[in-house]
Design an enzyme around this catalytic site. Structure first.
Site, mmCIF file in Angstrom:
data_model
loop_
_atom_site.group_PDB
_atom_site.id
_atom_site.type_symbol
_atom_site.label_atom_id
_atom_site.label_comp_id
_atom_site.label_asym_id
_atom_site.label_seq_id
_atom_site.Cartn_x
_atom_site.Cartn_y
_atom_site.Cartn_z
ATOM 1 N N THR A 141 6.432 -3.755 -3.572
ATOM 2 C CA THR A 141 6.548 -3.075 -2.273
ATOM 3 C C THR A 141 7.943 -3.109 -1.643
ATOM 4 O O THR A 141 8.488 -4.180 -1.407
ATOM 5 C CB THR A 141 5.523 -3.604 -1.233
ATOM 6 O OG1 THR A 141 4.284 -3.861 -1.853
ATOM 7 C CG2 THR A 141 5.322 -2.566 -0.145
ATOM 8 N N ARG A 174 1.860 2.651 -13.122
ATOM 9 C CA ARG A 174 0.795 2.360 -12.159
ATOM 10 C C ARG A 174 0.186 3.657 -11.653
ATOM 11 O O ARG A 174 0.905 4.553 -11.195
ATOM 12 C CB ARG A 174 1.364 1.556 -10.998
ATOM 13 C CG ARG A 174 0.412 1.365 -9.821
ATOM 14 C CD ARG A 174 1.042 0.427 -8.802
ATOM 15 N NE ARG A 174 0.260 0.283 -7.603
ATOM 16 C CZ ARG A 174 0.542 0.856 -6.417
ATOM 17 N NH1 ARG A 174 1.601 1.623 -6.293
ATOM 18 N NH2 ARG A 174 -0.235 0.638 -5.372
ATOM 19 N N LYS A 187 -4.353 -8.526 -6.026
ATOM 20 C CA LYS A 187 -3.256 -8.237 -5.101
ATOM 21 C C LYS A 187 -3.358 -9.235 -3.952
ATOM 22 O O LYS A 187 -4.355 -9.263 -3.241
ATOM 23 C CB LYS A 187 -3.370 -6.800 -4.592
ATOM 24 C CG LYS A 187 -3.102 -5.782 -5.701
ATOM 25 C CD LYS A 187 -3.478 -4.386 -5.296
ATOM 26 C CE LYS A 187 -2.545 -3.784 -4.266
ATOM 27 N NZ LYS A 187 -2.964 -2.376 -3.962
ATOM 28 N N ARG A 194 -8.414 2.150 8.312
ATOM 29 C CA ARG A 194 -7.505 3.194 8.798
ATOM 30 C C ARG A 194 -8.029 3.837 10.081
ATOM 31 O O ARG A 194 -9.242 3.875 10.297
ATOM 32 C CB ARG A 194 -7.365 4.307 7.741
ATOM 33 C CG ARG A 194 -6.688 3.841 6.490
ATOM 34 C CD ARG A 194 -6.632 4.925 5.437
ATOM 35 N NE ARG A 194 -6.072 4.378 4.209
ATOM 36 C CZ ARG A 194 -4.763 4.231 4.008
ATOM 37 N NH1 ARG A 194 -3.893 4.634 4.908
ATOM 38 N NH2 ARG A 194 -4.331 3.705 2.892
#
Ligand code: G6P
Ligand code: MG
Length: 483
Positions: A282, A34, A221, A75
């Protein structure tokens, strides 16, 4: 030798960039590498991809390349002193007008002004994957005034999620659009789309992928609460994708940890039912960032995903930035192999009482039924153009290896993600029709996978080109003359 069926996706990064380490990871069995487009330059990614391809070829392995788009991760900006410490009860402001480089104890800038509109008084905001939590008490035109409910350190550029999801950021940013072109240039096998809300986001990604000239399979995702809010949205998203990832980092923050395990099981089951591959991702071996051994809880987590029949388990920081990337891959491989011995990994009641939609699906599923119920069968050979026939087969629990025989590099790499599927480069069109079965079985004899007296199932179509044509299943007795 027992082949591991559950595949391993390893994220590359500073800890795994050197040719020596990468070679060791490939030998330890990574199936998909990845590349995280949130970090690194196009040149870095290109060099890394080339290295993976060269080293895999050197060892006769097929390792797929997956590019992961950054997506609209919201963010905070930066602090004057890099980090602050917030305490429960503190007042703190998130501001779209405050300087992006001069956050302090009271306020920090945000890059995404729509956050202010999207949020309301009473909303719970989770910063840094939920390590710091605050509640919105007041909403101004350019600022959210929040009360800290869980304190902790907060540093530059940490992510923000809203409990329950529902932030309106579109799934593809300008950077993602440029990275889709990069993926086409690099001839990547998979492209992961971050934060898709629904099928429409995946359709847009597919259009951009096609325009860029890429053939990468698209991975959705699943990481927003609204994507799993109801079965219709989830299934729509899965149908619009080629594979899905249970992206537990952001998803866990949005839905809360109590819901996460049930949702993971649901996503895996739905993906398999809809004939799609699925990656569980994860924090699977999180403690191995600093430790050569996983915790018992991590062992259970990886094994549990393998028992749920995920196609692949994934390493993030463990392999990208950790101190023990090789040990993490080895531990994952070991734990998957162990879990695969459990009877629930080998027997299937899947699709009993269901109807099939397609001819090739019917042949693929008949193949798996036979393989699981006829003890002499040692391997399955699927002649495939795109990898689709072995994909459907591998939706069914089994201990019998599925060999994707294909002349195409793309398909050879793609099937590396599918559970229990391995590649043998093979071109049936280069042989007279009556020699194909024997030549295919000879390949497995060469690999030592079968011996005379074993049974092998072979599937194919009437022509040797084109996807979707599988209409034949042959049961072959190794050692007998074949046509
Ligand atoms: C190869 C075989 C064909 C078969 C096809 C299936 O081309 O030679 O006989 O019909 O694969 O490909 P698919 O992409 O549907 O798995
Ligand atoms: Mg994420």
């Amino acid at each position: 030798m027992t082949l591991r069926r559950t595949k391993i996706v390893a994220t590359l990064g500073p800890a795994s960039n050197s040719p020596e380490m990468l070679e060791q990871l490939i030998l330890a069995g990574i199936d998909v590498a990845r590349l995280n487009f949130s970090h690194g330059s196009p040149e870095d990614h290109k060099a890394r991809a080339q290295l993976v391809r060269d080293l895999a070829a050197k060892h006769g392995r097929h390792v797929a390349l997956l590019g992961d788009l950054q997506g609209p991760k919201i963010r905070i900006a930066k602090f004057e002193g890099k980090r602050i410490e917030l305490k429960e009860g503190d007042l703190f402001r998130l501001s779209s007008s405050h300087s992006r480089t001069a956050g302090n104890q009271e306020v920090v800038g945000i890059d995404y002004p729509a956050l202010i509109q999207d949020c309301n008084v009473g909303d719970e905001l989770l910063l840094d994957d939920g390590r710091v939590v605050m509640q919105v008490e007041l909403k101004g035109a350019e600022e959210l005034h929040c009360r800290v409910t869980i304190g902790g350190p907060l540093s530059d550029n940490k992510g923000i999620n809203r409990r329950g999801g529902g932030l309106t950021a579109p799934a593809l940013t300008e950077k993602d659009m440029a990275d889709i072109k990069l993926a086409a240039e690099m001839d990547l096998d998979y492209l992961a789309v971050s934060f898709p809300r629904d099928a429409a986001d995946m359709q847009l990604a597919r259009r951009l992928r096609d325009e860029a000239g890429s053939t990468a399979w698209l991975v959705a995702k699943i990481e927003r609460a609204e994507a799993v809010a109801d079965d219709e949205t989830l299934d729509g998203l899965i149908r619009a994708s080629d594979a899905v990832m249970v992206a537990r980092g952001d998803l866990g923050v949005e839905v809360g940890d109590a819901e996460l395990v049930g949702i993971q099981k649901k996503i895996i089951a739905h993906a398999r039912r809809l004939n799609k591959a699925v990656i569980t991702a994860t924090q699977m071996m999180e403690s191995m960032i600093h430790s050569p051994m996983p915790t018992r809880a991590e062992v259970s987590d990886v094994a549990n995903a393998a028992l749920d029949y995920t196609d692949a388990v994934m390493l993030s920081a463990e392999s990208a930035a950790g101190e023990y990337p090789l040990e993490a891959v080895q531990a994952m491989a070991r734990v998957c192999l162990g879990a695969e011995k459990h009877p629930t990994s080998q027997k299937s009641t899947h699709r009993i009482g269901r109807t099939f939609e397609r001819c090739d699906e019917s042949v693929a599923l008949a193949t798996m039924y036979t393989a699981n119920h006829f003890p002499g069968v040692k391997a399955i050979i699927s002649l495939t153009e795109s990898g689709y026939s072995p994909l459907i087969m591998s939706r069914i629990r089994s201990s019998i290896p599925i060999y994707a025989f294909t002349p195409h590099r793309e398909a050879q790499a793609r099937v590396a993600l599918f559970r229990g599927v391995y590649t043998v480069p093979f071109d049936p069109a280069s042989l007279p029709a009556n020699k194909v079965s024997q030549a295919a079985v000879d390949e497995l004899l060469k690999l030592g996978v079968v011996e005379p007296g074993d049974w092998v199932i072979l599937t194919k179509g009437d022509s040797y080109h084109g996807t979707g044509g599988t209409n034949t299943m042959k049961i072959l007795h190794v050692g007998d003359p074949m046509v």
